[in-house]
Design an enzyme around this catalytic site. Structure first.
Site, PDB file in Angstrom:
ATOM      1  N   ARG A 109       0.858  -1.186   0.000  1.00  0.00           N
ATOM      2  CA  ARG A 109       0.000   0.000   0.000  1.00  0.00           C
ATOM      3  C   ARG A 109       0.890   1.230   0.000  1.00  0.00           C
ATOM      4  O   ARG A 109       1.609   1.478   0.955  1.00  0.00           O
ATOM      5  CB  ARG A 109      -0.880  -0.024   1.255  1.00  0.00           C
ATOM      6  CG  ARG A 109      -1.827   1.154   1.409  1.00  0.00           C
ATOM      7  CD  ARG A 109      -2.792   0.861   2.550  1.00  0.00           C
ATOM      8  NE  ARG A 109      -3.687   1.986   2.802  1.00  0.00           N
ATOM      9  CZ  ARG A 109      -3.536   2.842   3.813  1.00  0.00           C
ATOM     10  NH1 ARG A 109      -2.535   2.696   4.665  1.00  0.00           N
ATOM     11  NH2 ARG A 109      -4.387   3.831   3.984  1.00  0.00           N
ATOM     12  N   SER A 132     -12.808  -3.925  -0.572  1.00  0.00           N
ATOM     13  CA  SER A 132     -13.216  -3.429   0.744  1.00  0.00           C
ATOM     14  C   SER A 132     -14.728  -3.260   0.763  1.00  0.00           C
ATOM     15  O   SER A 132     -15.307  -2.750  -0.203  1.00  0.00           O
ATOM     16  CB  SER A 132     -12.576  -2.058   1.019  1.00  0.00           C
ATOM     17  OG  SER A 132     -11.173  -2.168   0.985  1.00  0.00           O
ATOM     18  N   LYS A 158      -5.956   4.840   8.783  1.00  0.00           N
ATOM     19  CA  LYS A 158      -6.665   5.334   7.602  1.00  0.00           C
ATOM     20  C   LYS A 158      -7.552   6.507   8.014  1.00  0.00           C
ATOM     21  O   LYS A 158      -8.392   6.384   8.890  1.00  0.00           O
ATOM     22  CB  LYS A 158      -7.534   4.221   6.990  1.00  0.00           C
ATOM     23  CG  LYS A 158      -6.713   3.098   6.383  1.00  0.00           C
ATOM     24  CD  LYS A 158      -7.576   2.096   5.657  1.00  0.00           C
ATOM     25  CE  LYS A 158      -7.947   2.586   4.268  1.00  0.00           C
ATOM     26  NZ  LYS A 158      -8.617   1.542   3.486  1.00  0.00           N
TER      27      LYS A 158
END
Length: 213
Positions: A42, A111, A140
């Site tokens: 990521r 997701s 996040k």
């Protein structure tokens, strides 16, 4: 290719913000040695050229240890460097068009925060779902909290494997027992720890116990 439930037991999502003096490669290798069963790269801030370079290195590392390796969000990079697959959010690109781009053999994770999103992702070809945030998280900024009841309902509504993500640690993972998940995805619980290998090992032990309950 698809993905097996056992591969999703402990899913490590990289984050370079805690690197200190290490390279991401060293940190990912420590996580795999500690027992991480899946790796997602990521990168929100690297330019395309460096991202591609790093992705190729980490792909080779994962291949050496026989751990599936996917790219977060960036379908083009996943395609360019032949990753095992990609993980997309609700806003990135829906699973059907990702599947068209990547072909039938790649792993696609999506997701989901609601039962509707989960069912739709499965219909459109997702191989597994990442559901969360199941606990409050600092990793996040845009994380939506998902109740444990919703997590259970999602697991009951789909046939594909579901992993929980968001604020999970070795201390609170036991609270997810009985939800129907087959594993957990973590960022800081591995990569923010001073001893990544030991932290991963402990987390894997606690997750395995939780899944047995």
């Amino acid at each position: 290719m698809g993905v097996e439930k056992k591969d999703l037991l402990l899913y490590a999502v990289t984050d370079r913000s805690w690197l200190g003096g290490h390279t991401l490669y060293q940190d990912v290798e420590a996580a795999i040695k500690g027992g991480a069963t899946f790796v997602q790269l990521r990168e929100k801030k690297l330019d395309e050229e460096h991202f591609l370079e790093e992705a190729k290195e980490i792909k080779e590392l994962c291949r050496r240890y026989h751990v599936p390796f996917v790219i977060n969000d960036n379908v083009d990079i996943a395609l360019a460097m032949d990753a095992d697959g990609v993980h997309v959010g609700q806003s990135d690109m829906e699973a059907g068009s990702v599947r068209e781009k990547l072909g039938p053999d790649k792993i696609i994770g999506v997701s989901a925060q609601t039962v509707e999103q989960a069912v739709l992702a499965q219909q459109r070809g997702a191989d597994y779902l990442g559901v969360g945030a199941v606990f409050p998280t600092g990793s996040k900024d845009d994380a939506v909290e998902v109740s444990h009841d919703t997590l259970r309902a999602i697991c009951e509504a789909v046939d594909i494997p579901v992993i929980a993500i968001g604020g999970i640690s070795a201390e609170n993972v036991k609270e997810l027992a009985g939800s129907g998940i087959c594993g957990i995805a973590v960022i800081s619980a591995i990569f923010a720890q001073p001893d990544i290998e030991a932290a991963t090992k402990e987390l894997k032990e606690q997750t395995t116990k939780m899944l047995e309950n």
